[in-house]
Motif scaffolding. Structure first.
Motif, PDB file in Angstrom:
ATOM      1  N   UNK A   1       1.000  -1.173   0.101  1.00  0.00           N
ATOM      2  CA  UNK A   1      -0.490  -0.039   0.074  1.00  0.00           C
ATOM      3  C   UNK A   1       1.001   1.143   0.022  1.00  0.00           C
ATOM      4  N   UNK A   2       2.548   1.696   0.915  1.00  0.00           N
ATOM      5  CA  UNK A   2       2.939   2.411   0.568  1.00  0.00           C
ATOM      6  C   UNK A   2       3.838   3.116  -0.506  1.00  0.00           C
ATOM      7  N   UNK A   3       4.153   1.556  -1.066  1.00  0.00           N
ATOM      8  CA  UNK A   3       4.717   1.565  -2.387  1.00  0.00           C
ATOM      9  C   UNK A   3       3.651   2.206  -3.805  1.00  0.00           C
ATOM     10  N   UNK A   4       2.066   1.954  -3.136  1.00  0.00           N
ATOM     11  CA  UNK A   4       1.055   1.814  -4.647  1.00  0.00           C
ATOM     12  C   UNK A   4       1.315   3.851  -4.264  1.00  0.00           C
ATOM     13  N   UNK A   5       0.853   3.963  -3.070  1.00  0.00           N
ATOM     14  CA  UNK A   5       0.708   5.352  -2.522  1.00  0.00           C
ATOM     15  C   UNK A   5       2.249   5.940  -3.131  1.00  0.00           C
ATOM     16  N   UNK A   6       3.058   6.146  -2.760  1.00  0.00           N
ATOM     17  CA  UNK A   6       4.137   6.250  -3.348  1.00  0.00           C
ATOM     18  C   UNK A   6       4.041   6.529  -5.217  1.00  0.00           C
TER      19      UNK A   6
END
Length: 354
Positions: A105-110
């Protein structure tokens, strides 16, 4: 769409049937409205694509673990090492799955917000489809969408099936416009996009579940309120019928005592009792008026009360008998009308069994 189905321990011997039963209310074929059209085909999976549940080390061979079921064409794919499609809670490593989901989820957000700060907002696929009638080239050609796709490609190389790693191995989507869902297997990035879709699907399922639960709660509340009102009406109608029947007997006693001795103590007492019974009946009629919501039923109640009041005014025994019979008939008419109003619709239509 990825949906997690939680089952009781009693379903361990028949997980496939239990999953079908749990999801049946949300199947497209059984939907009662557009909001319920969620899926039309499903199978247990997650181990083969790596998006299932992590298994604690040393328990990979436990026979209680559930693995992917065959695809619709009969193809059966093995689960990744340390991953399964389901099983008992004690065999599922939730902490590892949660940590991985947070990282993805953090990678997708970034990956989304980095180009979002440099490009104008993009229209959703739904908005584009409504405006243009299709959601292909125009959607993917938006600057923000293109930049997001490019950032995905540049963040990790694509790997063609059976071929070497190369940044040129990714094939473009239809019309020469790149699209993340058309990429070859790209390791972590493919898992990223698939997980994003799974998260969206899970959120959609949560929203629909909330809507369904809200509807069920409202239906339950309406049923409870309706049944409570029905019970109050039964009590009110019964009380009035009983009160007016007592008043009818009091009127008869008053008439006989008056005939014996108009100035006697018995007649005075009978008159006082008749007035008391009339007041009780009148109070019961007020309750009927408050609860009935039916002018016809209220009129029947007032007619029964008036007919009963007339009994004491008879000048001869024959007239008293006629007035008393009229009062009884009016009370019976009220009871029959009230019964029609409080019976369930099905019983009212088909009649009660003999």
């Amino acid at each position: 769409m990825s949906i997690t189905v939680c089952l009781p321990s009693t379903a361990a011997e028949r997980p496939d049937e239990a999953v079908v039963e749990a999801m049946a209310p949300f199947q497209h074929d059984y939907a009662s409205s557009d909001e319920l059209d969620i899926w039309d085909y499903a199978r247990i999976c997650g181990g083969a694509d790596g998006h299932g549940f992590a298994v604690p080390p040393g328990h990979e061979g436990d026979p209680r673990l559930i693995h992917d079921r065959p695809r619709h064409d009969g193809t059966l794919e093995p689960s990744h090492q340390g991953i399964c499609a389901g099983g008992p809670r004690e065999l599922l490593h939730f902490t590892a799955s949660r940590t991985e989901a947070e990282e993805i989820a953090g990678q997708a957000w970034d990956l989304w917000h980095a180009p979002a700060a440099e490009h104008p907002p993009a229209e959703s696929q739904t908005t584009v489809a409504r405006r243009t009638g299709e959601m292909g080239t125009e959607y993917w050609s938006q600057p923000l969408i293109r930049a997001s796709v490019l950032s995905t490609r540049h963040s990790t190389p694509c790997t063609a099936p059976g071929g070497p790693t190369a940044s040129t191995a990714c094939s473009p989507a239809r019309g020469g416009v790149p699209g993340p869902l058309s990429l070859w297997s790209a390791g972590p990035m493919e898992a990223l996009w698939t997980s994003v879709v799974a998260v969206v699907g899970t959120l959609l399922g949560g929203v629909v579940t909330h809507v369904l639960q809200g509807r069920a709660a409202r239906r339950s509340e309406l049923f409870t309120r309706g049944e409570s009102l029905r019970q109050e009406r039964i009590a009110a109608y019964s009380s009035f019928a009983s009160a007016v029947e007592d008043f009818r007997r009091g009127q008869a006693d008053r008439w006989y005592r008056k005939r014996e001795d108009p100035d006697g103590e018995a007649h005075v007492g009978a008159s006082a009792e008749a007035h008391r019974l009339r007041a009780v009946a009148r109070q019961a009629l007020y309750r009927v008026k408050l609860l009935a919501g039916d002018r016809g039923l209220v009129d029947a109640g007032e007619h029964a009360l008036q007919c009963t009041r007339d009994v004491s005014n008879a000048l001869a025994p024959e007239q008293r008998g006629q007035l008393d019979d009229a009062a009884k008939a009016a009370i019976e008419q009220f009871v029959e009308l009230a019964a029609q109003r409080i019976l369930p619709d099905a019983t009212r239509t088909t009649g009660t069994p003999s």
